[in-house]
Design an enzyme around this catalytic site. Structure first.
Site, short mmCIF file in Angstrom:
data_model
loop_
_atom_site.label_atom_id
_atom_site.label_comp_id
_atom_site.label_asym_id
_atom_site.label_seq_id
_atom_site.Cartn_x
_atom_site.Cartn_y
_atom_site.Cartn_z
N HIS A 1 7.76 6.36 10.13
CA HIS A 1 8.88 6.95 9.40
C HIS A 1 9.50 8.06 10.22
O HIS A 1 8.77 8.77 10.92
CB HIS A 1 8.40 7.51 8.05
CG HIS A 1 9.50 7.70 7.07
ND1 HIS A 1 10.27 8.83 7.05
CD2 HIS A 1 9.98 6.89 6.10
CE1 HIS A 1 11.18 8.71 6.10
NE2 HIS A 1 11.03 7.55 5.51
N ASP B 1 7.56 1.02 2.01
CA ASP B 1 7.86 -0.41 2.02
C ASP B 1 6.65 -1.28 2.31
O ASP B 1 6.73 -2.50 2.17
CB ASP B 1 8.93 -0.71 3.09
CG ASP B 1 10.26 -0.11 2.69
OD1 ASP B 1 10.58 -0.17 1.49
OD2 ASP B 1 10.95 0.41 3.56
#
Ligand code: CMC
Length: 428
Positions: A306, A363
């Protein structure tokens, strides 16, 4: 709040810039006068060191894995709140009283229907259109139906548009699904919750009653909460940039949906589940881990890493727990979950992922849950867009209400040809 000065030496000359302090997070150096003072720009492609705006909505501490909405930790909200309450919180700054909550849910419920002419839009798409292609088009098209609420300088117009967007998004997303599977569009049912209504419009058919499974409704609502906002990510920044020119909110949210579609952003949950299915069984994981580490192979572990989190994404923790709840409620036993758990364990023990601080993000597990509920992978990003509409709308409102708001206009480091004279075609 201006605090101390930051000093910058350019061409042997010293310049002072104020440092601003937020309520949490790093201070920022206010370089708004940099160009005027030094005749220099800053260079920051990808905005890795740039705060593009001031915001009081969401705070992320990526090192510690903290995510707060208006100060409230995401774990507490996901555990105890509802998506409608989080929507109210993001839009208004405080948790609602009981009356405010009832009023807000009532308003949203009574805006869920789409103008009947909107059906024509759907018929114009190819039968196999990706739901995100439909969402971009249909949400943008809302601006051609609601001329009564597109004066962005009027707070009442902004409020009505915001409510319309949040309320209609489940109907728009559910109809995108219905269109793809060739089933009749389902109209909203005002007796259901926001999330129950969405599930019915997606999976129900007019020929029979649809019963909302409470555990699935709760899980879906939680997934919406986890996706509601995430400060200045790519799609939110897109919405802000589009809105900074004064464009109407429907057009701005449509721009946000387009940005969200990409696999490095909202498309990652679809890509993560596809990857897990491709891996198939735990014995094949080492091969994929090696591929992810190979600089000559473009493959990346989808659902890992991320831009902001250099720790476990707090949303992934809640997601992992929710997988078990949904599997229990629906008596599903998809081996893909075991593969996901094993992949996470092996990656977290691998020096490559440890050194680069690559952890599962939101996700990684969301696709596993959504697939168990019955959504095809193509709908995953559409669900993300549905939920993120709350954040986009709240951020857009915050920006427009700011008296100091100006059009967003980045500069560049030009590397093209310097000025030269045009050569007529017959001389080339
Ligand atoms: N698998 C393997 N290596 C990776 C991965 C990954 N998933 N993510 C980053 N790296 C490596 C990358 O190759 C680079 O290595 P090096 O320094 O040797 O060149 C290093 O880690 C830093 O990567 P980066 O691309 O510079 O980091 P970033 O902060 O710009 O990118 C990211 C963040 C999310 C685009 C990236 O981690 C990625 O592509 N992840 C997979 C896609 C994904 O899961 N996206 C969903 C993001 S969360 C949803 C949301 O909030 O929108």
């Amino acid at each position: 709040m201006a605090d101390k000065q930051a000093e910058l030496t350019v061409g042997g000359e010293n310049f002072d810039f104020p440092t601003l302090k937020g309520s949490c997070g790093p201070d920022v150096i206010d370089i708004r006068k940099l160009y005027g003072k030094t005749d220099r720009f800053t260079f920051d492609p990808g905005y890795k060191s740039t705060a593009s705006c001031e915001s009081a909505l969401t705070f992320i501490d990526g090192q510690e894995g903290v995510l707060l909405h208006r100060g409230y930790p995401i774990g507490q909200l996901a555990e105890n709140s509802s998506f409608m309450e989080v929507a109210y919180l993001l839009l208004n700054g405080e948790l609602p009283s009981q009356d405010e909550y009832a009023d807000f849910t009532n308003t949203i419920t009574y805006h869920t229907m789409l103008h009947d002419q909107m059906r024509q839009f759907y018929q114009g798409f190819r039968r196999d259109a990706h739901p995100m292609a439909i969402m971009c088009g249909v949400v943008g098209a809302l601006s051609s139906f609601y001329h009564d609420s597109t004066d962005i300088s009027d707070p009442e117009h902004r409020k009505i548009s915001s409510h319309r967007l949040i309320a209609k998004m489940p109907t728009i997303a559910a109809w995108a699904y219905k269109y793809a599977v060739g089933q009749p569009f389902m109209q909203p049912d005002n007796s259901l919750s926001y999330t129950g209504n969405f599930l019915r419009m997606t999976f129900g058919v007019p020929a029979e009653e649809y019963e909302v499974v409470p555990a699935v409704e709760k899980a879906m609502d939680r997934i919406f909460i986890l996706h509601a906002d995430h400060e200045q990510n790519a799609s939110t920044s897109t919405v802000r940039l589009a809105g900074s020119s004064g464009a109407n909110p429907f057009a701005c949210i449509s721009a946000g949906i387009a940005c969200l579609w990409g696999p490095a952003h909202g498309g990652a949950n679809e890509a993560a589940l596809n990857m897990l299915r491709e891996i198939g069984t735990p014995d094949r994981i080492p091969h994929y881990i090696e591929r992810a580490k190979d600089k000559n192979d473009p493959f990346r572990l989808m659902g890992f890493g991320h831009r902001v989190y250099k720790n476990y994404d707090p949303r992934a923790t809640v997601m992992q727990k929710t997988v078990r709840e949904v599997f229990d409620a629906l008596k599903v036993n998809d081996p893909v979950f075991e593969t996901a758990l094993k992949l996470e364990e092996m990656a977290l023990n691998d020096p490559y992922f440890q050194e680069k601080k690559l952890f599962p993000n939101v996700d990684f597990y969301s696709g596993v849950i959504l697939s168990a509920i019955g959504f095809p992978t193509t709908m995953f990003t559409a669900l993300f867009a549905l939920a993120r509409t709350v954040g986009w709308v709240a951020q857009w409102n915050e920006m427009i209400s700011d008296p100091g708001q100006v059009i967003g206009r980045p500069r560049q480091l030009y590397t093209g040809p310097t000025q030269r004279d045009y050569v007529p075609l017959d001389k080339r």
